[in-house]
Design a protein around this motif. Sequence first.
Motif, PDB file in Angstrom:
ATOM      1  N   GLY A 261      -9.822  10.097   1.424  1.00 39.97           N
ATOM      2  CA  GLY A 261     -10.928   9.880   0.509  1.00 39.97           C
ATOM      3  C   GLY A 261     -11.827   8.787   1.058  1.00 39.97           C
ATOM      4  N   THR A 262     -13.082   9.125   1.343  1.00 42.29           N
ATOM      5  CA  THR A 262     -13.988   8.191   2.021  1.00 42.29           C
ATOM      6  C   THR A 262     -14.879   7.461   1.025  1.00 42.29           C
ATOM      7  OG1 THR A 262     -15.561   9.990   2.402  1.00 42.29           O
ATOM      8  CG2 THR A 262     -13.961   9.533   4.151  1.00 42.29           C
ATOM      9  N   PHE A 263     -14.271   6.792   0.061  1.00 41.27           N
ATOM     10  CA  PHE A 263     -15.000   6.013  -0.926  1.00 41.27           C
ATOM     11  C   PHE A 263     -14.078   4.894  -1.403  1.00 41.27           C
ATOM     12  CE2 PHE A 263     -12.756   9.441  -2.973  1.00 41.27           C
ATOM     13  CZ  PHE A 263     -12.158   8.861  -4.084  1.00 41.27           C
ATOM     14  N   ALA A 264     -14.648   3.911  -2.063  1.00 37.39           N
ATOM     15  CA  ALA A 264     -13.851   2.797  -2.566  1.00 37.39           C
ATOM     16  C   ALA A 264     -12.816   3.322  -3.555  1.00 37.39           C
ATOM     17  CB  ALA A 264     -14.745   1.766  -3.237  1.00 37.39           C
ATOM     18  N   GLY A 265     -11.553   3.108  -3.265  1.00 37.82           N
ATOM     19  CA  GLY A 265     -10.488   3.631  -4.100  1.00 37.82           C
ATOM     20  C   GLY A 265      -9.958   4.970  -3.647  1.00 37.82           C
ATOM     21  N   GLY A 266     -10.573   5.549  -2.625  1.00 33.72           N
ATOM     22  CA  GLY A 266     -10.086   6.816  -2.089  1.00 33.72           C
ATOM     23  C   GLY A 266      -8.770   6.638  -1.354  1.00 33.72           C
ATOM     24  N   THR A 267      -7.929   7.637  -1.374  1.00 34.54           N
ATOM     25  CA  THR A 267      -6.604   7.544  -0.761  1.00 34.54           C
ATOM     26  C   THR A 267      -6.403   8.629   0.290  1.00 34.54           C
ATOM     27  OG1 THR A 267      -5.657   8.915  -2.532  1.00 34.54           O
ATOM     28  CG2 THR A 267      -5.593   6.513  -2.821  1.00 34.54           C
TER      29      THR A 267
ATOM     30  N   GLN B 266      -2.479   8.552  -6.130  1.00 36.29           N
ATOM     31  CA  GLN B 266      -1.686   7.483  -5.543  1.00 36.29           C
ATOM     32  C   GLN B 266      -0.928   8.005  -4.321  1.00 36.29           C
ATOM     33  OE1 GLN B 266       0.827   5.672  -8.507  1.00 36.29           O
ATOM     34  NE2 GLN B 266      -0.815   5.596 -10.031  1.00 36.29           N
ATOM     35  N   SER B 267      -0.778   7.134  -3.332  1.00 35.78           N
ATOM     36  CA  SER B 267      -0.072   7.545  -2.119  1.00 35.78           C
ATOM     37  C   SER B 267       1.391   7.859  -2.395  1.00 35.78           C
ATOM     38  CB  SER B 267      -0.183   6.448  -1.059  1.00 35.78           C
ATOM     39  OG  SER B 267       0.363   5.228  -1.544  1.00 35.78           O
TER      40      SER B 267
END
Length: 252
Positions: free
Chosen positions: A137-143, A187-188
């Motif tokens: 995920g290429t955004f703040a908070g992306g996983t 979540q990872s």
Amino acid sequence: GEFILSQGGQAGGVDYKAYLMTNFFKEGTDIGDTKVGINQIYAEGKGFDIAPNQTFWIGKRFYGRADVHIVDTNFVEMDGVGGGIEGIAAGPGKLGFAYYRDDGTSNKAGNRFNVDYNSIPVNEGGKLRLVGTAVSGTFAGGTNGYGLTVQHNQDNFLGLGGGNVVWLQTSSGSANLNANFGSLSAQSSDRSVRLIESFTWQKGPFGGQALAFIQKDKAAGLTTTSATIGGRASYAFTKNFKLVSELGVSTK
């Protein structure tokens, strides 16, 4: 209805083909507006001097699907917008690579990379397929997320005139079990595992398909187990007419 148009051509020793699939949908039988969409629009080419036996493609497409018809579900579904190469000879099988981009909503964009190693002969009438998935995920908070599918296809299963397919799938984080994007903010520690068994048969006029699968998902500290079992039987009374019945049950 879905309608696909294709146009082929050749230039510089390369065989090209372009595809366009439109979709027409109306919520009622004869009322309301008809919605028009584009399901696929992509081009492919084979015969490039750097890799003459491989196929390159780019665009929006359905890709690498593997389904069980009775539940109308693609257990492998690498659809999306991207590009790739397929048909690379690698040992006993064929190798393919693909990259996809999802702009998402609210600027929640992501990248996906798939590796598909297929057509690996492992026994008489049996072939193995391995599909790997990596998502970010290429955004703040992306996983990030990762997935793996092991698929075995067996021809003429138990001499019943049909075939058998087994899938063992696992994924984590923002990767989906079907080798596509999942939630890009998952979540990872989220995990999913699924085992699917499906076989078909055809003996004279009698045929059918059966399916059983079990799936376990862990998300936000909650673990859920779901399962399905069912089947379809058909009997052909004439060359053109058959009776079909289905029965199934799901639990979660």
